[in-house]
Scaffold this motif. Structure first.
Motif, PDB file in Angstrom:
ATOM      1  N   ALA A 378       0.791  -1.209   0.089  1.00  0.00           N
ATOM      2  CA  ALA A 378      -0.123   0.034  -0.083  1.00  0.00           C
ATOM      3  C   ALA A 378       0.941   1.213  -0.112  1.00  0.00           C
ATOM      4  O   ALA A 378       0.573   2.225  -0.641  1.00  0.00           O
ATOM      5  N   PHE A 379       2.023   1.313   0.684  1.00  0.00           N
ATOM      6  CA  PHE A 379       3.043   2.356   0.623  1.00  0.00           C
ATOM      7  C   PHE A 379       3.416   2.392  -0.761  1.00  0.00           C
ATOM      8  O   PHE A 379       3.426   3.678  -0.973  1.00  0.00           O
ATOM      9  N   GLU A 380       4.042   1.604  -1.481  1.00  0.00           N
ATOM     10  CA  GLU A 380       4.466   1.642  -2.671  1.00  0.00           C
ATOM     11  C   GLU A 380       3.174   2.180  -3.624  1.00  0.00           C
ATOM     12  O   GLU A 380       3.441   3.307  -4.655  1.00  0.00           O
ATOM     13  N   GLU A 381       2.110   1.894  -3.549  1.00  0.00           N
ATOM     14  CA  GLU A 381       0.858   2.161  -4.235  1.00  0.00           C
ATOM     15  C   GLU A 381       0.308   3.772  -3.988  1.00  0.00           C
ATOM     16  O   GLU A 381      -0.453   4.191  -4.644  1.00  0.00           O
ATOM     17  N   GLY A 382       0.738   3.967  -2.748  1.00  0.00           N
ATOM     18  CA  GLY A 382       0.144   5.429  -2.275  1.00  0.00           C
ATOM     19  C   GLY A 382      -0.908   5.379  -1.414  1.00  0.00           C
ATOM     20  O   GLY A 382      -1.653   6.561  -1.732  1.00  0.00           O
ATOM     21  N   ASN A 383      -1.436   4.418  -1.030  1.00  0.00           N
ATOM     22  CA  ASN A 383      -2.644   4.326  -0.480  1.00  0.00           C
ATOM     23  C   ASN A 383      -2.629   3.570   0.931  1.00  0.00           C
ATOM     24  O   ASN A 383      -3.641   2.866   1.202  1.00  0.00           O
ATOM     25  N   ALA A 384      -1.583   3.749   1.590  1.00  0.00           N
ATOM     26  CA  ALA A 384      -1.577   3.181   3.000  1.00  0.00           C
ATOM     27  C   ALA A 384      -2.630   3.654   3.964  1.00  0.00           C
ATOM     28  O   ALA A 384      -2.400   4.885   4.206  1.00  0.00           O
TER      29      ALA A 384
END
Length: 638
Positions: A378-384
């Motif tokens: 989620a951090f990689e994809e920007g939605n954590a």
């Protein structure tokens, strides 16, 4: 607003409009490659149905449903169709919840089954304990089991379920994950719900279909199949642009459906398009063709570099930029002017090198070193989810010009509970005064920053009621509070501990990076965007990142046994994931493209890159070529 609607029809658009006008409605899948104008085709299809069949839809109080990935995309599409009341555009989660919301009894039964299954999972785990089971594990399982049983006991008090950011069953709140899991199950199990969907929405279009959840696709196909010719279900997407791991990818057309290919590329120069096609050639083989008239096409240019993967990556990237300034025909490659279209945009996977350079190294470590695969992804994809309150509320409150700015009131009204409820004028004034003081303190704390300031800011915002966050956020910050029944994994707690210890300035830097407010952008975050000049940085960071590997894609590094097994069994493999990400990256370039590979063995990587065909016969440049840049353009790049 209406530029997309006014765009000339392509062959794919014409083919689709004929299908939409058929007496017997059927489904379709439109495969539209990068730069093809997929959203334009979607908007034109919505407009076509609204104009040609609007009277019938209005008489039956029906709407065309358009499901897309983000609220921003939904607003943009709705604006493009003139905010027509016949067109309902929403995110997947909002659409799913709107369908299930009236079925409260079914929802209650699903929640009870959900908790029961989690209790069973823990009790089965307990039954398998051995003498080697850690005391901490036993204590954690006992605690989690007690919380789940407490949730189960409180369900009888829940009168009505609502949709929030995260699960809190005891308080009647369903989270994002619940919606995506529950509603497709209810549609598949309930003939009534499937009929309700079909009667409300005879046309259902899904944008970015490749990133749609598989169970959502299955449920929508179920609605279409049972509607027997009165529902047109259409998917607009591109399997090669599937970058989220949970996406369905390719959606096969059903026997009576139509697959419509849209091969045009209206974005990229001739040379960039050739690279795009080369990357795609080993996937589905779709060959894109120039979409612009001959007199509007640009030849463009492409460059390839292989450099040592050492501690001097940042310096080496600067050397590449200087070399391009001297040898490119596109003018400035300065990263300072990337956003005004004059400079270059640098795309790379989020890893420690980028995090360190951009100022969020400790934040990166918090989400990457906790062993929580879901938070890492989620951090990689920007939605954590732990970062959402900062993105939605805290940072906007602090970036407002003053504490009394209208934007502060707007954020509080939209994102916090400060002004919620039926309040008298006096109560509103009182709450606003308290909120103003809290926001002022919040801004001072953020400005001071320093170690542990993320935790300080988070607690201040929660205590003042400035944010509306995922219940897991409150469960962590207030262990004995209203959300004490919520179960947090060890990995999640570890990640949150590290996150709270970070400097708040790192959170701001991370969102600046994600929001493309810097010359650097995450490779995941640029889908749909385009830039005149693009530098794509391929760096496996010594093989520590196992979801993607450019070394494996180009044959620089051997595939693992797991990789080979996944490929042999048709599962999504590291090769396909990496190829898709590379396709998304190179296809962002409008005129000029530079690909920089950092490798442990430069000679081997140079050879592999040349043999892959991606360079189209052009020379792969190395450190020595860059060092001799004053001698003129090297062969292959004249």
């Amino acid at each position: 607003m209406k530029l997309r609607i006014a765009a000339p029809n392509t062959l794919a658009d014409t083919e689709l409009h004929v299908l939409l006008d058929a007496e017997q409605l059927n489904g379709f899948v439109m495969v539209a490659g990068a730069g093809s104008g997929k959203t334009t085709s979607l908007v034109k299809a919505l407009d076509h149905v609204a104009r040609k069949h609007g009277s019938r839809l209005k008489a039956r109080t029906q709407q065309i449903a358009c499901i897309t990935y983000t609220d921003i995309a939904a607003k943009e599409i709705h604006n493009d169709v003139g905010n027509s009341p016949l067109v309902w555009v929403s995110t997947i989660h909002s659409f799913m919840w709107s369908l299930a919301k009236p079925f409260q009894r079914d929802i209650a039964q699903w929640v009870r089954r959900r908790i029961d299954s989690k209790i069973l999972e823990i009790t089965e785990k307990q039954a398998s304990y051995s003498s080697r089971t850690r005391e901490a594990t036993i204590a954690k399982d006992d605690s989690d089991l007690a919380k789940l049983r407490a949730q189960l006991g409180r369900l009888r008090e829940v009168k009505h379920y609502t949709y929030g950011t995260g699960s809190d069953y005891a308080n009647g709140v369903l989270g994002h994950e619940d919606i995506i899991t529950m509603v497709p199950e209810l549609i598949l199990d309930s003939k009534l719900l499937a009929r309700v969907v079909a009667s409300k929405h005879p046309y259902i279009f899904v944008d970015e279909s490749q990133d749609t959840f598989p169970n959502v696709v299955e449920a929508l196909k179920h609605v279409s199949a049972n509607a027997q010719g009165v529902v047109c279900l259409g998917f607009f997407g591109d399997p090669m642009q599937q970058i989220y791991q949970r996406g369905v990818g390719e959606i096969p057309a059903e026997p009576a459906w139509k697959r419509i290919d849209k091969p045009e590329n209206f974005r990229s120069s001739n040379k960039v398009l050739a690279v795009i096609n080369q990357v795609r050639s080993k996937a589905d083989g779709l060959v894109q063709v120039p979409g612009r008239p001959v007199n509007e096409r640009v030849e463009g240019e492409c460059f390839f570099f292989v450099l040592p993967a050492d501690e001097q990556r940042s310096e080496r990237l600067e050397h590449v930029r200087v070399w391009l300034e001297r040898h490119s025909n596109a003018g400035s490659w300065s990263t300072d002017s990337a956003d005004d279209g004059q400079g270059a945009k640098i795309l790379m996977i989020v890893h420690r090198m980028v995090a360190k350079r951009m100022g969020f190294e400790h934040l990166y470590a918090a989400f990457h070193d906790s062993n929580s695969a879901s938070l890492k992804q989620a951090f990689e994809e920007g939605n954590a989810w732990p970062l959402r309150p900062f993105e939605d509320t805290i940072i906007p409150l602090c970036e407002a010009e003053t504490v009394d700015s209208p934007s502060v009131i707007a954020v509080l009204r939209e994102r916090s509970a400060v002004l919620s409820g039926d309040l008298s004028d006096r109560a509103v004034r009182s709450r606003l005064a308290d909120a103003r003081d809290a926001v002022a303190k919040l801004r001072d704390t953020v400005e001071s920053g320093g170690p542990n300031s993320v935790g300080t800011v988070a607690r201040l915002a929660v205590e003042a009621g400035l944010i509306t966050a995922d219940p897991r956020f409150y469960a962590y910050l207030e262990p004995g509070g209203q959300h004490a029944d919520i179960v947090l994994t060890e990995e999640t707690v570890k990640a949150l501990d590290s996150f709270m210890a970070c400097d708040i300035v790192e959170v701001t830097a991370y969102f600046k990076y994600l929001g493309q407010q810097s010359p650097y952008s995450t490779q995941h975050g640029t889908k749909g965007a385009e830039f005149r000049k693009v530098m794509v940085v391929l760096d496996d960071e010594e093989g520590k990142y196992n979801l993607y590997s450019y070394d494996k894609l180009f044959g620089i590094r051997e595939l693992s046994d797991t990789d080979k097994k996944n490929i042999a069994t048709g599962k999504d493999s590291v090769l396909e994931r990496t190829r898709r990400l590379l396709y998304v990256c190179v296809s962002r370039a409008v005129e000029s493209l530079a690909v920089v590979v950092f490798a442990g063995d430069v000679a081997a990587a140079k050879l592999a890159l040349e043999e892959s065909g991606i360079t189209l016969g052009g020379k792969v440049l190395t450190e020595s070529d860059i060092a001799n840049y004053q001698q003129g353009s090297p062969a292959g790049y004249t």
